[in-house]
Design a protein around this motif. Structure first.
Motif, mmCIF file in Angstrom:
data_model
loop_
_atom_site.group_PDB
_atom_site.id
_atom_site.type_symbol
_atom_site.label_atom_id
_atom_site.label_comp_id
_atom_site.label_asym_id
_atom_site.label_seq_id
_atom_site.Cartn_x
_atom_site.Cartn_y
_atom_site.Cartn_z
ATOM 1 N N LYS A 188 34.030 47.248 32.200
ATOM 2 C CA LYS A 188 33.460 48.392 31.862
ATOM 3 C C LYS A 188 32.090 49.383 31.610
ATOM 4 O O LYS A 188 32.084 50.802 32.349
ATOM 5 N N GLN A 189 31.805 47.988 32.609
ATOM 6 C CA GLN A 189 30.106 48.689 33.251
ATOM 7 C C GLN A 189 30.921 49.615 34.330
ATOM 8 O O GLN A 189 29.851 50.871 34.653
ATOM 9 N N PHE A 190 32.034 49.345 35.223
ATOM 10 C CA PHE A 190 31.832 50.552 36.964
ATOM 11 C C PHE A 190 32.649 51.813 35.976
ATOM 12 O O PHE A 190 31.889 52.812 36.373
ATOM 13 N N LYS A 193 39.460 51.718 39.351
ATOM 14 C CA LYS A 193 38.525 51.229 38.415
ATOM 15 C C LYS A 193 39.209 49.548 37.746
ATOM 16 O O LYS A 193 38.391 48.599 38.205
ATOM 17 N N ALA A 194 40.456 50.273 37.584
ATOM 18 C CA ALA A 194 41.024 48.584 37.260
ATOM 19 C C ALA A 194 41.087 47.440 38.129
ATOM 20 O O ALA A 194 40.562 46.067 37.701
ATOM 21 N N GLN A 195 41.774 48.091 38.836
ATOM 22 C CA GLN A 195 41.641 47.314 40.454
ATOM 23 C C GLN A 195 40.592 46.716 41.090
ATOM 24 O O GLN A 195 40.320 45.332 41.615
ATOM 25 N N GLU A 220 47.891 41.989 32.422
ATOM 26 C CA GLU A 220 48.648 40.528 32.948
ATOM 27 C C GLU A 220 48.172 41.280 34.160
ATOM 28 O O GLU A 220 49.078 40.543 35.309
ATOM 29 N N GLY A 221 47.926 42.228 34.888
ATOM 30 C CA GLY A 221 47.590 42.585 36.256
ATOM 31 C C GLY A 221 47.062 41.703 36.412
ATOM 32 O O GLY A 221 46.699 41.356 37.815
ATOM 33 N N GLN A 222 46.119 41.731 35.751
ATOM 34 C CA GLN A 222 44.510 40.815 36.179
ATOM 35 C C GLN A 222 45.356 39.815 36.772
ATOM 36 O O GLN A 222 44.661 38.792 38.128
ATOM 37 N N ALA A 223 46.344 38.231 35.704
ATOM 38 C CA ALA A 223 46.371 37.410 36.379
ATOM 39 C C ALA A 223 47.425 37.645 37.303
ATOM 40 O O ALA A 223 47.806 36.565 38.356
ATOM 41 N N PHE A 224 48.558 38.668 37.497
ATOM 42 C CA PHE A 224 49.636 38.545 38.534
ATOM 43 C C PHE A 224 48.610 38.942 40.271
ATOM 44 O O PHE A 224 48.776 38.237 41.387
ATOM 45 N N LEU A 225 47.468 39.651 40.418
ATOM 46 C CA LEU A 225 46.880 39.793 40.979
ATOM 47 C C LEU A 225 45.961 38.303 41.841
ATOM 48 O O LEU A 225 45.874 37.935 42.649
ATOM 49 N N TYR A 226 45.358 37.689 40.651
ATOM 50 C CA TYR A 226 44.817 36.417 40.732
ATOM 51 C C TYR A 226 46.139 35.473 41.709
ATOM 52 O O TYR A 226 45.779 34.908 42.185
#
Ligand SMILES: [Zn+2]
Length: 474
Positions: A48-50, A147-149, A459-465
């Motif tokens: 959100k900030q970005f 900015k999501a990534q 889901e992308g957050q968890a995948f990249l983690y």
């Protein structure tokens, strides 16, 4: 792993089965892996900030984005000495942060750009800069690109530190300026030239590959390993001209038009390379249409199958060959004068293995007129493909299976350009991978009402983690 599974029971009412069977079938159908609430919240807040910092190429600045990331990292206990902030100018800030591992292997670089394509209020149905959540989507310029990534890299890095995770190599995150604008302020170019040591890595992960979804079904998790490069030519015909009341056969406009007409019926040879052959091999396994067999034959090198497949879709055509197309025209200087000059731009998207000289000589043959000058615009350079390393393919495949059982990984060559090209040219193999699933018929990058699915983001957050851990585990 501390991943949480959130289940959606909407389609699973009143089946009349035993409770256990009910849970088993529903979780198998709808298992969705995301990180625990506190981590989702952190990623959301950074995202959100970005988004709300305007960082358009001409109207904004990436420096406040970099500063926001610095503040987050310092608050999480990162040392000043592991954080770098700088750039080609005051408005074009980049941030590089290093999370130290054991040093057993060379570092991994996690890259995202923080500039965005311009967005005008009048072109959108909403204001493009407040971060808005509506009907299952996050809206705002940069929600998809990129900015999501950027937010996820920072949130996950903070999480690794909180956990006390000890990777076997340094994890470097670089958030950089002006991928969209390019030119002298491009953060990756600037870092390579001025601070190579800060970003030097064995490999890099970047944008360029995302999840391919159609009608709500996940088709494939794309892994970008190479990209085409751009070459522009200016075709020009000069003529002594004269009064238009006394026309002669030799006319600059007719001459250029005839050359372009010949060009329009010219096609570069159809072929595959290591990446695109693998792409078609895997697409043949996924495809359920009558094209399935042809896709497999393309992977095996059949010219006839390539002809048929190229004719089916512009994307497949562009995957199988270098393409050149007329994009601009100019000519003449008065309504009542014979033209002294006619010119056109031809924009080529070139396979990494085709050279500029090869493309130029092929075009010259197709144009077949010595009086049509063929001038190269700028100084284009090809970027090599990243090697299809089995260890990387395995890590991506395992992380994909853990998040979305049954969804295949498909290596791709993209038609557009990313910062991955500069890194590959500098000797850092770069892989475009995000795990954010997007509807293939509704990609809004660079366009109006850009958005990202709320569930896709988490889901992308968890995948990249998970993926980064697989690539950095001792
Ligand atoms: Zn981008």
């Amino acid at each position: 792993m501390s991943n949480t599974k959130s289940l959606d029971y909407r389609n699973c009412r009143a089946l009349g089965f035993a409770l256990l069977a009910f849970f088993l079938s529903c979780s198998a159908l709808r298992a969705q892996v995301t990180r625990p609430e506190a981590e989702k919240q952190l990623a959301h807040d950074i995202y959100k900030q970005f988004i709300e910092i305007q960082s358009g190429f001409t109207t904004g600045s990436t420096t406040p984005v970099a500063e926001a990331a610095v503040a987050r990292l310092k608050a999480a206990g990162f040392a000043d000495s592991d954080i770098f902030l700088g750039g080609a100018s005051a408005n074009k800030g980049n941030i590089v942060v290093r999370y130290r591992g054991t040093g057993a292997r060379k570092p991994i670089l996690l890259l995202a750009h923080t500039d965005v394509v311009e967005a005008k209020r009048e072109d959108w149905t909403m204001d493009p800069f407040p971060f808005i959540e509506r009907d299952g989507f996050f809206y705002g310029r940069g929600t998809g690109d990129d900015k999501a990534q950027a937010a996820v890299w920072i949130a996950n890095l903070i999480r690794y530190k909180q956990e006390g995770y000890k990777p076997d190599r340094d994890i470097i995150v670089a958030l950089t300026a002006d991928e969209e604008g390019g030119g002298p302020y491009n953060g990756v170019d600037w870092l390579i030239k001025n601070h190579r040591d800060l970003i030097d890595a064995e490999l890099a992960l970047n944008e360029g590959g995302w999840g391919d979804e159609a009608h709500g079904k996940k088709i494939a998790n794309d892994l970008q390993v190479s990209e085409k490069y751009v070459v522009n030519f200016r075709l020009e015909v000069l003529n002594k001209g004269g009064h238009s009341s006394l026309p002669v056969p030799d006319n600059a406009i007719y001459r250029l038009a005839a050359a372009l007409q010949r060009l329009s019926s010219f096609g570069f040879p159809l072929k595959t390379n290591e990446v695109t052959a693998e792409y078609f091999r895997r697409m043949a396994k996924i495809d359920t249409s009558s094209t399935k067999d042809d896709l497999a034959k393309v992977a095996d090198g059949s010219q006839e199958a390539m002809q048929r497949v190229a004719a089916l879709s512009p994307r497949w055509n562009a995957t199988l060959r270098t393409t050149c197309v007329a994009t601009q025209l100019e000519g003449g200087h008065a309504m009542n004068a014979l033209p002294q000059r006619a010119a056109g731009t031809v924009n080529c998207r070139v396979l990494p293995e085709d050279s500029v000289d090869y493309v130029r000589s092929a075009l010259k043959k197709a144009v077949a007129d010595d009086q049509v000058a063929l001038n190269l615009v700028g100084e284009p350079s090809a970027g090599p493909a990243s090697p299809m390393r089995p260890d990387i393919l395995k890590a991506v495949t395992d992380a994909t299976t853990a998040s979305w059982p049954g969804v295949p990984v498909v290596p791709i060559m993209v038609m557009g350009a990313t910062d991955g090209k500069a890194l590959r040219m500098a000797g850092i193999p770069t892989y475009g991978i995000q795990g954010f699933f997007l509807d293939r018929d509704d990609i809004r990058f660079h366009g109006r009402d850009e958005r990202m699915g709320v569930q896709s983001f988490y889901e992308g957050q968890a995948f990249l983690y998970d993926l980064v851990k697989r690539l950095t585990k001792p």
